[in-house]
Design a protein around this motif. Structure first.
Motif, PDB file in Angstrom:
ATOM      1  N   CYS A 208       0.808  -1.219   0.000  1.00  0.00           N
ATOM      2  CA  CYS A 208       0.000   0.000   0.000  1.00  0.00           C
ATOM      3  C   CYS A 208       0.843   1.272   0.000  1.00  0.00           C
ATOM      4  O   CYS A 208       1.952   1.290   0.512  1.00  0.00           O
ATOM      5  CB  CYS A 208      -0.906   0.020   1.232  1.00  0.00           C
ATOM      6  SG  CYS A 208      -1.947  -1.427   1.335  1.00  0.00           S
ATOM      7  N   SER A 209       0.289   2.333  -0.551  1.00  0.00           N
ATOM      8  CA  SER A 209       0.987   3.619  -0.499  1.00  0.00           C
ATOM      9  C   SER A 209       0.444   4.496   0.630  1.00  0.00           C
ATOM     10  O   SER A 209       1.130   5.391   1.097  1.00  0.00           O
ATOM     11  CB  SER A 209       0.870   4.344  -1.834  1.00  0.00           C
ATOM     12  OG  SER A 209      -0.443   4.254  -2.318  1.00  0.00           O
ATOM     13  N   ARG A 225       2.747   5.530   3.426  1.00  0.00           N
ATOM     14  CA  ARG A 225       3.684   4.460   3.674  1.00  0.00           C
ATOM     15  C   ARG A 225       5.072   5.023   4.023  1.00  0.00           C
ATOM     16  O   ARG A 225       5.748   4.531   4.922  1.00  0.00           O
ATOM     17  CB  ARG A 225       3.720   3.586   2.417  1.00  0.00           C
ATOM     18  CG  ARG A 225       4.583   2.398   2.494  1.00  0.00           C
ATOM     19  CD  ARG A 225       5.775   2.551   1.580  1.00  0.00           C
ATOM     20  NE  ARG A 225       6.747   1.546   1.921  1.00  0.00           N
ATOM     21  CZ  ARG A 225       8.031   1.659   1.620  1.00  0.00           C
ATOM     22  NH1 ARG A 225       8.468   2.700   0.968  1.00  0.00           N
ATOM     23  NH2 ARG A 225       8.865   0.726   1.980  1.00  0.00           N
ATOM     24  N   GLU A 226       5.473   6.078   3.333  1.00  0.00           N
ATOM     25  CA  GLU A 226       6.785   6.680   3.604  1.00  0.00           C
ATOM     26  C   GLU A 226       6.846   7.232   5.029  1.00  0.00           C
ATOM     27  O   GLU A 226       7.829   7.066   5.733  1.00  0.00           O
ATOM     28  CB  GLU A 226       7.099   7.813   2.612  1.00  0.00           C
ATOM     29  CG  GLU A 226       7.637   7.339   1.269  1.00  0.00           C
ATOM     30  CD  GLU A 226       6.531   6.732   0.403  1.00  0.00           C
ATOM     31  OE1 GLU A 226       5.351   7.065   0.640  1.00  0.00           O
ATOM     32  OE2 GLU A 226       6.847   5.915  -0.473  1.00  0.00           O
ATOM     33  N   GLY A 232       7.589   8.794  10.710  1.00  0.00           N
ATOM     34  CA  GLY A 232       6.677   9.930  10.670  1.00  0.00           C
ATOM     35  C   GLY A 232       5.360   9.705  11.375  1.00  0.00           C
ATOM     36  O   GLY A 232       4.495  10.578  11.363  1.00  0.00           O
ATOM     37  N   ALA A 233       5.199   8.537  11.995  1.00  0.00           N
ATOM     38  CA  ALA A 233       3.944   8.286  12.708  1.00  0.00           C
ATOM     39  C   ALA A 233       3.939   9.101  13.995  1.00  0.00           C
ATOM     40  O   ALA A 233       4.916   9.104  14.733  1.00  0.00           O
ATOM     41  CB  ALA A 233       3.808   6.798  13.017  1.00  0.00           C
ATOM     42  N   THR A 234       2.846   9.814  14.243  1.00  0.00           N
ATOM     43  CA  THR A 234       2.823  10.668  15.419  1.00  0.00           C
ATOM     44  C   THR A 234       2.113  10.006  16.594  1.00  0.00           C
ATOM     45  O   THR A 234       2.407  10.299  17.744  1.00  0.00           O
ATOM     46  CB  THR A 234       2.112  12.003  15.112  1.00  0.00           C
ATOM     47  OG1 THR A 234       0.864  11.709  14.478  1.00  0.00           O
ATOM     48  CG2 THR A 234       2.949  12.861  14.187  1.00  0.00           C
ATOM     49  N   GLU A 235       1.182   9.101  16.307  1.00  0.00           N
ATOM     50  CA  GLU A 235       0.436   8.483  17.394  1.00  0.00           C
ATOM     51  C   GLU A 235       1.260   7.393  18.056  1.00  0.00           C
ATOM     52  O   GLU A 235       1.907   6.576  17.387  1.00  0.00           O
ATOM     53  CB  GLU A 235      -0.873   7.885  16.861  1.00  0.00           C
ATOM     54  CG  GLU A 235      -1.900   8.913  16.442  1.00  0.00           C
ATOM     55  CD  GLU A 235      -2.422   9.734  17.608  1.00  0.00           C
ATOM     56  OE1 GLU A 235      -2.561   9.175  18.711  1.00  0.00           O
ATOM     57  OE2 GLU A 235      -2.673  10.929  17.414  1.00  0.00           O
TER      58      GLU A 235
ATOM     59  N   PRO B 258       7.832 -10.254   3.311  1.00  0.00           N
ATOM     60  CA  PRO B 258       7.882  -8.793   3.184  1.00  0.00           C
ATOM     61  C   PRO B 258       8.393  -8.204   4.502  1.00  0.00           C
ATOM     62  O   PRO B 258       8.111  -8.731   5.572  1.00  0.00           O
ATOM     63  CB  PRO B 258       6.417  -8.399   2.942  1.00  0.00           C
ATOM     64  CG  PRO B 258       5.605  -9.531   3.428  1.00  0.00           C
ATOM     65  CD  PRO B 258       6.459 -10.760   3.421  1.00  0.00           C
ATOM     66  N   ARG B 259       9.189  -7.162   4.414  1.00  0.00           N
ATOM     67  CA  ARG B 259       9.695  -6.525   5.636  1.00  0.00           C
ATOM     68  C   ARG B 259       9.385  -5.045   5.623  1.00  0.00           C
ATOM     69  O   ARG B 259       9.457  -4.408   4.573  1.00  0.00           O
ATOM     70  CB  ARG B 259      11.212  -6.711   5.746  1.00  0.00           C
ATOM     71  CG  ARG B 259      11.601  -8.119   6.081  1.00  0.00           C
ATOM     72  CD  ARG B 259      13.098  -8.293   6.048  1.00  0.00           C
ATOM     73  NE  ARG B 259      13.448  -9.684   5.937  1.00  0.00           N
ATOM     74  CZ  ARG B 259      13.441 -10.535   6.962  1.00  0.00           C
ATOM     75  NH1 ARG B 259      13.153 -10.104   8.166  1.00  0.00           N
ATOM     76  NH2 ARG B 259      13.740 -11.807   6.783  1.00  0.00           N
ATOM     77  N   ILE B 260       9.116  -4.507   6.790  1.00  0.00           N
ATOM     78  CA  ILE B 260       8.779  -3.089   6.879  1.00  0.00           C
ATOM     79  C   ILE B 260       9.976  -2.247   6.446  1.00  0.00           C
ATOM     80  O   ILE B 260      11.095  -2.460   6.894  1.00  0.00           O
ATOM     81  CB  ILE B 260       8.344  -2.720   8.307  1.00  0.00           C
ATOM     82  CG1 ILE B 260       7.060  -3.468   8.657  1.00  0.00           C
ATOM     83  CG2 ILE B 260       8.142  -1.221   8.449  1.00  0.00           C
ATOM     84  CD1 ILE B 260       6.624  -3.330  10.080  1.00  0.00           C
ATOM     85  N   GLY B 261       9.726  -1.314   5.551  1.00  0.00           N
ATOM     86  CA  GLY B 261      10.780  -0.395   5.124  1.00  0.00           C
ATOM     87  C   GLY B 261      11.656  -0.933   4.017  1.00  0.00           C
ATOM     88  O   GLY B 261      12.570  -0.271   3.551  1.00  0.00           O
TER      89      GLY B 261
END
Lengths: 260, 284
Positions: A208-209, A225-226, A232-235, B258-261
């Motif tokens: 997913c993007s 996703r980036e 960048g997740a704030t929660e 699949p791996r995160i990042g």
């Protein structure tokens, strides 16, 4: 224009004192050709959002539109042709006494398609099974093959949107890789839009993007996703899920215990 | 590794039917000391069959043979069914995947723990209940008195799994066989249940056989990892050295995750080789 647009979706289930709010003011929008992820723990309501969009629940409040058309103004058959769903368990979602041929041609017959024979063999090839699977029963297939049949069934009406509810969590990792690759290929070939529900952040990240993190019926955070990958997740909850998904983390367990 | 609690050499499990013979487990050898040992593999690799063969809980059509299957100095294969019953539950405990199916749905969870206590200890009900409450508290259940009176459908998956663990700890076993104990649980709950098992191994010196399909998890959780393919152990590694795996199958499995990042256009899929199923060497 967005392909899926959900505004202030709320849903109650149950009667009398047992009545519970399952979804609380959910809003999300998915661009055409995009994949959007819904992530959260069990009971967070992520699958329920899919069921509302698919029309399996009808007493929600708010607004759902696909391809510019609202649910209220659409006819039911037309809605089904645009939105199809793939479920988690390929052992439970295929009729055990129907051959693959019946499973795939039934939707075509219901929707009045003509060239059923051609469409069935074409879709079987498209999901990587081939025509030799056509006259088999589900029990003669492996888990991965069954999930391919479930995908073929979802695609046979040529929908624009696939709602994917944990489509690989019942599969081995090697088979999961094959199915995720198939989803990527199909999205490109058929210009599909995906709404993918998963508890596995790595799967969401791969597919997913954009994504939304859900908890107890609400969206905690929506992010790209980036953003998720690059801190960048704030929660706090999103970060907890991220850390918990990576590995067995003893420190995190102690933090969770201290926090509650 | 410390002195092994369980030592298995060349374990074979064969299913015999009138039509065919199926070698579900072939020449599997391993030792488990006071440590966490993972057995990983895909469905059908025989990993669960190994766990069940150790406690001899397989259907009668399964033939179990081994050069050695020693547990605390006893040969498990030569024990009578009666003696084996003493080992099961008392010395070796099992935790299964889904607590929904392992708990009796019409008895409160607390009564089930109390009952388990009284099977192993001849004490009055009141005393057993107190022990059961203490046992529930020991697996991080915060309000044991409240939880005691709940029925299985009223508790969450993570709570159910803790109740199962509380129950099987009563006789103070020295080996726990956990077959996918956290696969049905959410990620944060999963970590909490793993932490309980982690503490048991560290504080009570219990051996843990951890049967799982989750490579990512065993890499960070287990001391050693056995990788099974087509009924055989194709590779054995330290958990933290899983990334340096030599066998193509292990490498293939790791690559398909699949791996995160780690954005890749396509996930690599396994290219299965016939040679992976060729008989491995027996161990003395």
């Amino acid at each position: 224009m967005s392909m899926i647009d959900v505004r202030k979706l709320s849903l109650d289930l149950g009667e009398g004192v047992r009545r519970r709010q399952i979804l609380n003011d959910i809003s999300l929008s998915v661009e055409a050709g995009d994949s959007f992820g819904l992530v959260g723990e069990s009971g967070s309501g992520k699958s329920t959002v899919l069921r509302c969009i698919a029309g399996l629940y009808r007493h929600w409040t708010g607004e759902i539109s696909i391809d510019g058309q609202t649910f209220a103004s659409a006819d039911r058959m037309g809605w089904c042709r645009k939105v199809q769903m793939v479920f988690q368990d390929p052992y439970g979602s295929l009729h055990p006494k129907h051959k693959i041929d019946t499973i795939l041609s039934e939707p075509l017959r219901i929707h009045g398609f003509k060239d059923i024979d051609r469409r069935v063999s074409q879709i079987l090839t498209q999901v990587g099974l081939g025509p030799r699977f056509r006259y088999r029963f589900p029990h003669q297939l492996s888990g991965g093959q069954r999930q391919r049949v479930a995908i073929a069934r979802a695609l046979i009406l040529e929908p624009k949107i696939l709602l994917l509810d944990e489509p690989t969590s019942a599969l081995d990792v090697s088979i999961q890789a094959e199915i995720l690759n198939l989803f990527s290929d199909l999205r490109e070939q058929l210009d599909l839009t995906y709404l993918l529900v998963s508890h596995d952040l790595a799967v969401i990240d791969h597919m997913c993007s954009n994504l939304a993190v859900m908890r107890s019926g609400s969206v905690v955070e929506s992010l790209s996703r980036e953003q998720m990958v690059h801190g960048g997740a704030t929660e706090r909850y999103t970060n907890t899920l991220l850390r918990a998904s990576e590995k067995y983390d003893r420190e995190l367990v102690d933090e969770l215990a201290a926090a509650s | 590794m410390t002195d092994p609690i369980l030592s298995v050499r060349n374990l074979n499990v064969t299913y015999l039917s009138s039509r065919a013979t199926l070698n579900a487990v072939r020449n599997v050898s391993f030792d488990i000391g006071r440590e966490k040992v993972a057995i990983v593999g895909e469905s059908g690799s025989g990993k669960s069959t190994v766990g069940r063969a150790v406690v001899r809980l397989l259907t009668p059509s399964a033939k179990i043979t081994a050069d050695r299957m020693d547990f605390e100095g006893k040969n498990l294969l030569s024990l009578s069914e009666r003696k084996m019953q003493d080992v099961r539950g008392r010395r070796i405990s099992m935790i299964l995947q889904d607590p929904k199916y392992s708990l009796n749905p019409v008895v409160t969870v607390g009564e089930q723990v109390t009952e388990a206590y009284r099977v192993h200890n001849k004490v009055p009900h009141k005393e057993a209940k107190e022990r059961a409450l203490a046992q529930l508290a020991s697996v991080q259940i915060r309000d044991p008195a409240h939880v005691y009176d709940l029925y299985p459908h009223e508790v969450s998956g993570g709570m159910g799994q803790r109740i199962m663990i509380a129950m099987m700890l009563i006789p103070e076993p020295s080996l726990i066989i956990a077959d996918e104990p956290t696969s049905a649980l959410d990620v944060t709950v999963k970590l909490q249940v793993l932490a309980i098992l982690d503490d048991l191994v560290r504080d009570r010196g219990i051996g843990l056989m951890f049967i799982s399909h989750d490579l990512n998890l065993v890499q960070s959780f287990c001391d050693r990892v056995l990788i099974m393919y087509a009924g055989q152990v194709v590779e054995e590694l330290r958990g933290d050295e899983l990334g340096d795996a030599k066998h193509d199958y292990t490498k293939g499995l790791l690559a398909s995750l699949p791996r995160i990042g780690d954005r890749r256009g396509r996930l690599s899929v396994l290219d299965r080789k016939d040679s992976w199923s060729m008989p491995v060497e027996k161990r003395p």
